[in-house]
Design an enzyme around this catalytic site. Structure first.
Site, PDB file in Angstrom:
ATOM      1  N   THR A   1      35.779  54.606  35.024  1.00 25.24           N
ATOM      2  CA  THR A   1      36.048  54.677  33.776  1.00 25.24           C
ATOM      3  C   THR A   1      35.156  55.574  32.787  1.00 25.24           C
ATOM      4  O   THR A   1      35.442  55.817  31.666  1.00 25.24           O
ATOM      5  CB  THR A   1      35.763  53.013  33.324  1.00 25.24           C
ATOM      6  N   ASP A  14      27.765  46.439  43.980  1.00 24.27           N
ATOM      7  CA  ASP A  14      28.498  47.424  43.477  1.00 24.27           C
ATOM      8  C   ASP A  14      27.712  48.889  44.022  1.00 24.27           C
ATOM      9  O   ASP A  14      27.215  49.446  43.059  1.00 24.27           O
ATOM     10  CB  ASP A  14      28.543  47.522  41.683  1.00 24.27           C
ATOM     11  N   ASP A  31      32.366  57.120  52.750  1.00 23.25           N
ATOM     12  CA  ASP A  31      31.722  57.835  53.769  1.00 23.25           C
ATOM     13  C   ASP A  31      32.618  57.734  55.056  1.00 23.25           C
ATOM     14  O   ASP A  31      33.720  57.376  54.904  1.00 23.25           O
ATOM     15  CB  ASP A  31      30.391  57.240  54.042  1.00 23.25           C
ATOM     16  N   LYS A  70      29.786  50.901  45.908  1.00 21.95           N
ATOM     17  CA  LYS A  70      30.809  51.929  45.957  1.00 21.95           C
ATOM     18  C   LYS A  70      30.668  52.799  47.168  1.00 21.95           C
ATOM     19  O   LYS A  70      30.529  54.299  47.151  1.00 21.95           O
ATOM     20  CB  LYS A  70      30.756  52.873  44.654  1.00 21.95           C
ATOM     21  N   ARG A  96      25.630  46.241  29.220  1.00 22.75           N
ATOM     22  CA  ARG A  96      25.090  46.668  28.032  1.00 22.75           C
ATOM     23  C   ARG A  96      25.128  45.785  26.790  1.00 22.75           C
ATOM     24  O   ARG A  96      24.289  45.335  25.830  1.00 22.75           O
ATOM     25  CB  ARG A  96      24.689  48.110  27.713  1.00 22.75           C
ATOM     26  N   LYS A 112      26.499  41.538  38.741  1.00 19.24           N
ATOM     27  CA  LYS A 112      26.740  42.614  39.255  1.00 19.24           C
ATOM     28  C   LYS A 112      25.248  43.477  39.539  1.00 19.24           C
ATOM     29  O   LYS A 112      24.493  43.679  38.706  1.00 19.24           O
ATOM     30  CB  LYS A 112      27.789  43.375  38.663  1.00 19.24           C
TER      31      LYS A 112
END
Length: 226
Positions: free
Chosen positions: A111, A52, A57, A54, A202, A25
């Site tokens: 999230t 990714d 618009d 997002k 991470r 990603k």
């Protein structure tokens, strides 16, 4: 999730990976610093890439952005469901006309947000209600699936059926730190809840031994039972 600020760091990590062990990603920071060239290299090296960014618009702008992303050969890309039905339909039309036709998914509620933060944006009701409403709208607009937290996955799976794809960030192995995630769970629990794809950054990239962390997560998923 390639959570690196510099392309050189991301590529040094990727060189230790096999495409069969994971997908990759690429988010906003890394894409802004590296541009389309990094995506093209990762695709050329055999990796499935989730771009990714997002998109959120006006419909015309999002449609053109999705078409440009598809031209890079990505496996998956996303838009914000809060952009509305017309915006998602424009994105869907752009992907349908592309040569590669990547998966197109919509983000419901980040999230990192909890109900207090959601209320501050003027959205009434619980997070689960908002996620379900946005996910249903995304399905109606022809999205392949949505991004949701693993805590909402079970409700979405039951409500929206088995063919609708659920992509869940907020994944933390047992004993892992929550970081900036507010709604999270373990890999096995997320899959049990109905997730199709797990976004893990991470806990792997910041681990003392990232390759061992990746191996342990994959092994845990392979041996999980429910």
């Amino acid at each position: 999730a390639l959570d690196y600020a510099a392309p050189s760091e991301a590529l040094a990590f990727v060189r230790r990976l096999e495409p069969a062990s994971c997908r990759l990603k690429v988010g906003k920071e890394l894409f802004v610093r590296s541009g389309p060239a990094l995506i093209e290299k990762l695709v050329h090296d055999g990796f499935d890439v989730f771009l990714d960014l997002k998109f959120h618009d006006i419909p015309n702008t999002v449609g053109k952005a999705c078409a440009a992303a598809a031209d890079l050969g990505v496996w998956m890309l996303n838009v914000h469901a809060q952009g509305g039905r017309k915006m998602m339909l424009a994105a869907r039309d752009a992907i349908a006309a592309s040569r590669t036709q990547p998966m197109l998914i919509a983000v419901t509620v980040l999230t990192s947000m909890d109900e207090q933060e959601l209320a501050e944006t003027g959205v009434a009701g619980t997070i689960e209600q908002s996620v379900l409403r946005l996910a249903a709208l995304a399905q109606q607009a022809g999205m392949d699936g949505v991004v949701c937290s693993p805590l909402e996955a079970a409700t979405l799976r039951q409500t929206l059926g088995t063919e609708f794809c659920l992509v869940t960030p907020g994944i933390r192995p047992l004993g892992g730190e929550a970081g900036d995630q507010k709604r999270f769970t373990t890999p096995a629990q997320a899959l049990h809840n109905g997730a199709d794809y797990l976004v893990i950054g991470r806990p792997i990239t910041a681990a003392q031994d990232p390759m061992q962390a990746l191996y342990d997560i994959n092994a845990g998923i392979a041996t999980a039972s429910w």
